[in-house]
Design an enzyme around this catalytic site. Structure first.
Site, mmCIF file in Angstrom:
data_model
loop_
_atom_site.group_PDB
_atom_site.id
_atom_site.type_symbol
_atom_site.label_atom_id
_atom_site.label_comp_id
_atom_site.label_asym_id
_atom_site.label_seq_id
_atom_site.Cartn_x
_atom_site.Cartn_y
_atom_site.Cartn_z
ATOM 1 N N LYS A 60 -1.181 -6.236 4.473
ATOM 2 C CA LYS A 60 -0.540 -6.789 3.266
ATOM 3 C C LYS A 60 0.652 -7.661 3.655
ATOM 4 O O LYS A 60 0.850 -8.748 3.109
ATOM 5 C CB LYS A 60 -0.086 -5.653 2.340
ATOM 6 N N GLN A 104 3.316 2.273 -0.794
ATOM 7 C CA GLN A 104 1.996 2.599 -0.242
ATOM 8 C C GLN A 104 1.660 4.072 -0.488
ATOM 9 O O GLN A 104 2.429 4.957 -0.134
ATOM 10 C CB GLN A 104 1.969 2.286 1.268
ATOM 11 N N ASP A 127 1.133 -3.464 -7.936
ATOM 12 C CA ASP A 127 -0.095 -2.670 -7.811
ATOM 13 C C ASP A 127 -0.656 -2.310 -9.188
ATOM 14 O O ASP A 127 -1.746 -1.750 -9.290
ATOM 15 C CB ASP A 127 0.206 -1.368 -7.043
#
Ligand code: NAD
Length: 289
Positions: A60, A104, A127
């Site tokens: 990412k 994460q 997200d």
């Protein structure tokens, strides 16, 4: 037995479409820098050292830099307390150079991940995991869309799949994939059936689908007599096997589908591309306020 019907099949090239999205984002980033004199920034937070998470976060960050965005990475000790991680999220939330925050998952078990995700301001939640963004999507309003289902919609659009009026079946009801997928298809006027582990006669539900999106986390769940000839089959599943990556659709099961995603090279590459797209969108929205 379902009669065999010859269908000319198109295999979706997720890598190529993801590359296109990334190029579009890079162009958008360049225009943003030109207009505002600063780069959009993505803050990644990695707690502990789970090897899979390390790889995901590294990928990412690389993609973020390749698109011209600023990479704000924060590595946090495995034994960090809830208060410490909350303080970090709060600092990133208050930092104007941070357009998007990516925490994460999974987090170490002693941390309350729901509470930590909810601390991310909805407009930096790239997200798309906060309750606010889930609510906005459920209401068909413009929130930040979770990256994987957002990527599936982009694949379908790229192939001009008619969503309005289509019968869509989604297998899986996770917050990350299945639920937002069903909401996004509903928003696009598909008639959606959301299936899950308690669904009765899943095969029959699948056979009704013009568009079948499989995100069950069960390798080779979907069998060949579950797929209607001419259907679109999107396989979100990722499983590491001795022979490489495999999906939730059994090998050869979608042979009669008109349009399919491969695993690997289908939905997978879209997820990071959509994360970049969300980060740029978050930066543009913040700059417009
Ligand atoms: P999850 O485990 O959180 O959810 C799985 C869902 O599938 C659950 O809602 C469950 O009810 C349903 N389910 C499980 N077994 C079932 C069965 N036998 N019949 C019907 N429904 C069943 O998983 P997730 O996070 O939504 O991920 C799903 C899959 O997608 C996994 O394989 C994951 O690795 C993959 N994934 C891929 C990407 C990507 O970038 N391509 C991103 C996220 C997840």
């Amino acid at each position: 037995m379902t009669p065999t019907v010859e269908v000319e099949q198109v295999v979706i090239d997720g890598k190529a479409i993801a590359a296109q999205v990334r190029a579009e984002v890079a162009e958008g980033v360049a225009a943003f820098v030109e207009r505002h004199g600063r780069r959009p920034g993505l803050a990644t937070v990695l707690v502990g050292s789970d090897p899979a998470s390390e790889v995901y976060v590294r990928n990412k960050r690389r993609a973020c830099v390749a698109a011209g965005m600023a990479d704000h990475h924060h590595r946090v000790d495995e034994d960090a307390t809830q208060d410490e991680v909350e303080a970090l999220v709060d600092a990133l939330a208050a930092d104007d150079s941070v357009s998007g925050i990516l925490l994460q998952l999974p987090l170490p078990a002693h941390l309350d991940s729901v509470a930590l995700v909810e601390r991310i301001p909805a407009d930096k939640d790239v997200d798309g995991l906060t309750a606010v963004n889930a609510g906005l999507i459920a209401q068909g309003r413009p929130g930040l869309v979770p990256c994987t289902p957002g990527g599936v919609i982009r694949l379908l659009d790229q192939h001009q799949v008619e969503l309005s009026g289509a019968r869509a079946v989604v297998i899986g009801r996770s917050i990350l994939v299945g639920r937002p997928m069903a909401a996004l298809l509903t928003q696009r006027d598909a008639t959606v059936t959301l299936c899950h582990s308690r669904t009765v006669d899943l095969a029959a539900r699948c056979r009704e689908a013009d568009i079948l999106v499989v995100a069950s986390g069960q390798r080779a769940l979907v069998q060949s007599n579950w797929v209607r000839p001419g259907a679109v089959v999107i396989d979100v599943g990722i499983h590491r096997t001795d022979d490489g990556l495999a999906g939730d659709v059994a090998p050869g099961a979608a042979v009669q589908a008109a349009l399919v995603t491969p695993v690997p090279g289908g939905v997978g590459p879209m997820t990071i591309a959509m994360l970049l797209s969300n980060t740029l969108l978050a930066a543009e929205r913040a700059a417009a306020v």
